[in-house]
Write an enzyme that holds these catalytic residues in place. Sequence first.
Site, PDB file in Angstrom:
ATOM      1  N   CYS A  86       0.785  -1.335   0.029  1.00 30.82           N
ATOM      2  CA  CYS A  86       0.120  -0.112  -0.084  1.00 30.82           C
ATOM      3  C   CYS A  86       1.058   1.264  -0.068  1.00 30.82           C
ATOM      4  O   CYS A  86       1.378   1.651  -0.886  1.00 30.82           O
ATOM      5  CB  CYS A  86      -1.023  -0.146   1.285  1.00 30.82           C
ATOM      6  SG  CYS A  86      -2.472  -1.084   0.936  1.00 30.82           S
ATOM      7  N   HIS A 181      -3.571  -5.236   1.095  1.00 35.18           N
ATOM      8  CA  HIS A 181      -2.995  -5.948   2.142  1.00 35.18           C
ATOM      9  C   HIS A 181      -2.708  -7.364   2.404  1.00 35.18           C
ATOM     10  O   HIS A 181      -3.667  -7.932   2.576  1.00 35.18           O
ATOM     11  CB  HIS A 181      -3.623  -5.321   3.461  1.00 35.18           C
ATOM     12  CG  HIS A 181      -3.398  -3.866   3.845  1.00 35.18           C
ATOM     13  ND1 HIS A 181      -2.502  -3.438   4.440  1.00 35.18           N
ATOM     14  CD2 HIS A 181      -4.312  -2.773   3.367  1.00 35.18           C
ATOM     15  CE1 HIS A 181      -2.412  -2.130   4.551  1.00 35.18           C
ATOM     16  NE2 HIS A 181      -3.540  -1.587   3.750  1.00 35.18           N
ATOM     17  N   GLU A 183      -1.231  -9.232   4.342  1.00 37.67           N
ATOM     18  CA  GLU A 183      -1.325  -9.630   5.729  1.00 37.67           C
ATOM     19  C   GLU A 183      -2.825  -9.970   6.401  1.00 37.67           C
ATOM     20  O   GLU A 183      -2.402 -10.707   7.355  1.00 37.67           O
ATOM     21  CB  GLU A 183      -0.280  -8.636   6.738  1.00 37.67           C
ATOM     22  CG  GLU A 183      -1.117  -7.454   6.800  1.00 37.67           C
ATOM     23  CD  GLU A 183      -0.859  -6.135   5.889  1.00 37.67           C
ATOM     24  OE1 GLU A 183      -1.256  -5.128   6.180  1.00 37.67           O
ATOM     25  OE2 GLU A 183      -0.637  -6.571   4.808  1.00 37.67           O
ATOM     26  N   GLY A 237       0.327 -14.878  35.338  1.00 38.32           N
ATOM     27  CA  GLY A 237       0.023 -14.597  34.063  1.00 38.32           C
ATOM     28  C   GLY A 237       0.832 -15.464  33.087  1.00 38.32           C
ATOM     29  O   GLY A 237       1.927 -15.673  33.531  1.00 38.32           O
ATOM     30  N   SER A 240       4.723 -13.798  32.786  1.00 39.17           N
ATOM     31  CA  SER A 240       5.599 -14.281  33.803  1.00 39.17           C
ATOM     32  C   SER A 240       5.893 -15.673  34.042  1.00 39.17           C
ATOM     33  O   SER A 240       7.162 -16.260  34.460  1.00 39.17           O
ATOM     34  CB  SER A 240       5.323 -13.493  35.192  1.00 39.17           C
ATOM     35  OG  SER A 240       3.988 -14.134  35.648  1.00 39.17           O
TER      36      SER A 240
END
Length: 525
Positions: A86, A181, A183, A237, A240
Amino acid sequence: MTDNIHKHRILILDFGSQYTQLVARRVRELGVYCELWAWDVTEAQIREFNPSGIILSGGPESTTEENSPRAPQYVFEAGVPVFGVCYGMQTMAMQLGGHVEGSNEREFGYAQVEVLTDSALIRGIEDSLTADGKPLLDVWMSHGDKVTAIPSDFVTVASTESCPFAIMANEEKRFYGVQFHPEVTHTRQGMRMLERFVRDICQCEALWTPAKIIDDAVARIREQVGDDKVILGLSGGVDSSVTAMLLHRAIGKNLTCVFVDNGLLRLNEAEQVMDMFGDHFGLNIVHVPAEDRFLSALAGENDPEAKRKIIGRVFVEVFDEEALKLEDVKWLAQGTIYPDVIESAASATGKAHVIKSHHNVGGLPKEMKMGLVEPLKELFKDEVRKIGLELGLPYDMLYRHPFPGPGLGVRVLGEVKKEYCDLLRRADAIFIEELRKADLYDKVSQAFTVFLPVRSVGVMGDGRKYDWVVSLRAVETIDFMTAHWAHLPYGFLGRVSNRIINEVNGISRVVYDISGKPPATIEWE
């Protein structure tokens, strides 16, 4: 000796497109390492990075404006393949002698591209054929300006009715530009085009795999810290937890994890963290029960931002105190991931810049002179999860819904009290349990319960009672920037409501939040 997984690498220059990180993730999915840099990078930086190929991203600017961003001229002199997407195609065309004009007809959405000329970028790739046998590609367009003349040494590869140069190429120099695009999933063959560019044209091997990333991270951790001791704040989480598992594999008992139980976690979460990482995986964990300290600090505070700051401050205080008790710790580990590292540039366009650490844990005591270990800082979140699976962490833990850093501190509206947290924990656990039983958990992006500090009249037996209200919240989203409320079945919502009111003594009413984002945010505070 581990493979050099960074041997082949793609450089992505960011011109500000909302899809630029998606380009990087797609390249990584192809098994090739890449980095995302601002467009105004220097020749010296490009030379030092030594890319196998360069991708120029899309962007919101107009190349026809005088001060709009341009690719460094060295990009076209480096002798490596270049792929303009683009805006990236438009600036490539202009810089190499073509012409771009603003268009009255903005092209946004699906388009069919007709292939006119053979090209290494799309050879053998098609969605359908025209009546006379020419390949057609279904793509996603999003542009206002368009290339009206391509550089003299380029050829037109494909076009649409309103876009005469939808794909251009210089096969000798291996320069390619597309006015759509590749992607995004709406471009059906986009991943194949990216694969053709990265793997075939740039000749990059697929070295970037979970197993090899782990081997590389372990080797780098050992090289960085040697026999020194490392401390990590373990929250349970994803980031970590994966950091802890990588460090444990690399240095074993030289890692100490500090798990601060702030009383603002989900039901049984503290026990689950200790069981999984301590008992099952054998990590060295210091469990710090700090519920009273956090709740005391939060007493009387109603403002959401103030609550967040208090929770952050108290965590740092508690973590610092525990760190000071440990002897000879020379390194602090953090679960920083690649999107944390991509920060706004102080350049004119404010595009993504790299190479600056984003610190998750606040200031450690000045007397503790520690180095920083960030084994995930090259990885996107989806890559971190794949690494976690490879390291043996359970799928349900790695792919569960996001949970805010301040925990229940921002899901209890207003002042946070132990009574409110206990009620909320149990109500939320019922909601999540029922979502899983109904096979709805993975169909929504995020689901949770909010405690409302208002009493509502209810009937229990022959008597009336005034008890608390909770709200259920479930959303569907791709990027968490915008979200729709999830249209959960009425029967399901009724079942959840009945269970919460009957099983959680102290809650008399359950409501369902049907607000989208915008105007509402996903979390209530």
